[in-house]
Design a protein around this motif. Sequence first.
Motif, short mmCIF file in Angstrom:
data_model
loop_
_atom_site.label_atom_id
_atom_site.label_comp_id
_atom_site.label_asym_id
_atom_site.label_seq_id
_atom_site.Cartn_x
_atom_site.Cartn_y
_atom_site.Cartn_z
N GLU A 1 0.83 -1.21 0.00
CA GLU A 1 0.00 0.00 0.00
C GLU A 1 0.86 1.25 0.00
OE1 GLU A 1 -2.43 -0.51 3.42
OE2 GLU A 1 -3.93 -1.77 2.38
N GLN A 2 1.93 1.26 0.82
CA GLN A 2 2.78 2.44 0.90
C GLN A 2 3.64 2.63 -0.35
OE1 GLN A 2 2.90 4.82 3.40
NE2 GLN A 2 1.00 3.77 4.00
N ARG A 3 3.93 1.52 -1.03
CA ARG A 3 4.79 1.60 -2.22
C ARG A 3 4.02 1.84 -3.51
NH1 ARG A 3 9.72 2.43 -3.05
NH2 ARG A 3 10.11 0.66 -4.44
N TRP A 4 2.74 1.42 -3.56
CA TRP A 4 2.03 1.45 -4.84
C TRP A 4 0.65 2.09 -4.79
CZ3 TRP A 4 4.72 0.22 -9.03
CH2 TRP A 4 5.89 -0.56 -8.88
N LEU A 5 0.01 2.18 -3.68
CA LEU A 5 -1.39 2.58 -3.63
C LEU A 5 -1.64 3.93 -2.96
CD1 LEU A 5 -2.96 -0.91 -2.74
CD2 LEU A 5 -2.60 0.12 -5.01
N THR A 6 -0.62 4.72 -2.81
CA THR A 6 -0.79 6.05 -2.23
C THR A 6 -0.13 7.09 -3.14
OG1 THR A 6 1.25 5.90 -0.94
CG2 THR A 6 -0.77 5.15 0.13
N ASP A 7 -0.55 8.35 -3.02
CA ASP A 7 0.04 9.42 -3.83
C ASP A 7 1.47 9.71 -3.39
OD1 ASP A 7 -2.27 9.68 -5.30
OD2 ASP A 7 -3.13 11.18 -3.95
N GLN A 8 1.71 9.70 -2.07
CA GLN A 8 3.04 9.93 -1.52
C GLN A 8 3.70 8.59 -1.24
OE1 GLN A 8 4.42 12.94 -1.35
NE2 GLN A 8 2.56 13.94 -2.11
N LYS A 9 4.38 8.03 -2.23
CA LYS A 9 4.93 6.68 -2.10
C LYS A 9 6.15 6.69 -1.17
CE LYS A 9 3.34 5.00 -6.57
NZ LYS A 9 2.40 6.08 -6.78
N ALA A 10 6.21 5.70 -0.30
CA ALA A 10 7.32 5.58 0.64
C ALA A 10 8.52 4.94 -0.04
CB ALA A 10 6.90 4.74 1.85
N THR A 11 9.71 5.26 0.42
CA THR A 11 10.93 4.66 -0.11
C THR A 11 11.24 3.36 0.63
OG1 THR A 11 12.42 5.80 1.40
CG2 THR A 11 11.82 6.96 -0.64
N LEU A 12 12.11 2.57 0.04
CA LEU A 12 12.52 1.32 0.69
C LEU A 12 13.15 1.60 2.05
CD1 LEU A 12 14.04 -0.59 -2.37
CD2 LEU A 12 11.81 -1.00 -1.28
N HIS A 13 13.96 2.63 2.13
CA HIS A 13 14.64 2.96 3.38
C HIS A 13 13.66 3.44 4.45
CE1 HIS A 13 18.73 2.34 1.95
NE2 HIS A 13 18.40 2.95 0.81
#
Length: 287
Positions: free
Chosen positions: A246-258
Amino acid sequence: MSNALVATHAMTLPVPSDSLGSYLREVYRYPVLSAERETELAMRLRDSGDLEAARELVLSHLRFVVKIARGYGGYGLPLADLIQEGGIGLMKAVKRFNPEFGVRLVSFAVHWIKAEIHEYVLRNWRIVKVATTKAQRKLFFNLRKSKKRLGWFSREEVESVAQDLGVSPETVLEMESRLNGQDMSFDPAGSSDDDENTWTPSSYLAAPHTADPAQALEQSDWEQQSNGNLYAALQQLDERTRIILEQRWLTDQKATLHELADRFGISAERIRQLEKNAIGKLKQLMA
C-alpha cells in the motif's frame, strides 16, 4: 523621443473611420514638404524632441501611407485598418529618421509602413496563420503576386519561383496549398434544411470509447471487478506485507525502501524482497 510621447501625440492625428472619404480629404489637405523643410523638421525632432515637428512630418506623409495601403486591397481587409497600421509604421520611421542619411523620409519610411501592414495582413487574413517565420512571410507576399499572374503553378513554374526566392520547391508547394485553402468552422451550426449533408472537421474525429454507452458500462464494470479482486487479494496478505504494498504502490506519496526499512526495523533489501514476493502472489490471486 519615447514611444509613449509618440503615441500620446499621435492621438491628435486624423484616424480612418467609417467615413473614409472624409479622412482621405483631410489627409490630402496637407502639402508635400520640400526637401529643405523636411530636413529642418527632422533636425528639430532629432535635436530637441520637437513633437510639433514630428506631427508635421507624419501628416505630410499620410498620403503615401494611403497609396501603399491601397496596394493591399486584394486581401479582403478593410482599407481603413490597413491605413491605420501603415500610419503606425510611418510614426516609427519618423522617430528613427536621420536627415543626415541623405535620403528623403518617404524613401526611408516605405520599409516601416509595409512592415506594419504585412504583420496586420498575416494576423488577420486567415484564422489560422499561413506564415510565421521571416522566410515564410517573404514567400507569402511574393508567391501571392506570382499566383495573380500565373494561377495554379506547373512544376516548371514552381521550380522557377523557388529559385527566384531562394527556397525549396517543396516550400513553395506548401505555401501554395496554404494560400488556396479556406478557413472552415470546426463545428458550425447545421443547416435546418439539410442537416444530414453538413460535413465539418469534427465529423472526422474518432469518438472516445466513453461516447459508446455500452463500452462505457463495460469499462466501468471491469474497473469495479478489478478493484474488488485487488482488495480481496490484499486481505490474504499478512499485515506487514500489505502495508508495504500500500505504501509503495497505492498512495500518492509513495514511501521509499529505506523509510519502510526504518519503520519495520529490517533492511531495505528485505523490504524489496517482500515487495517482489507480494506482487507475484497478488498476480496469482487475481488471475
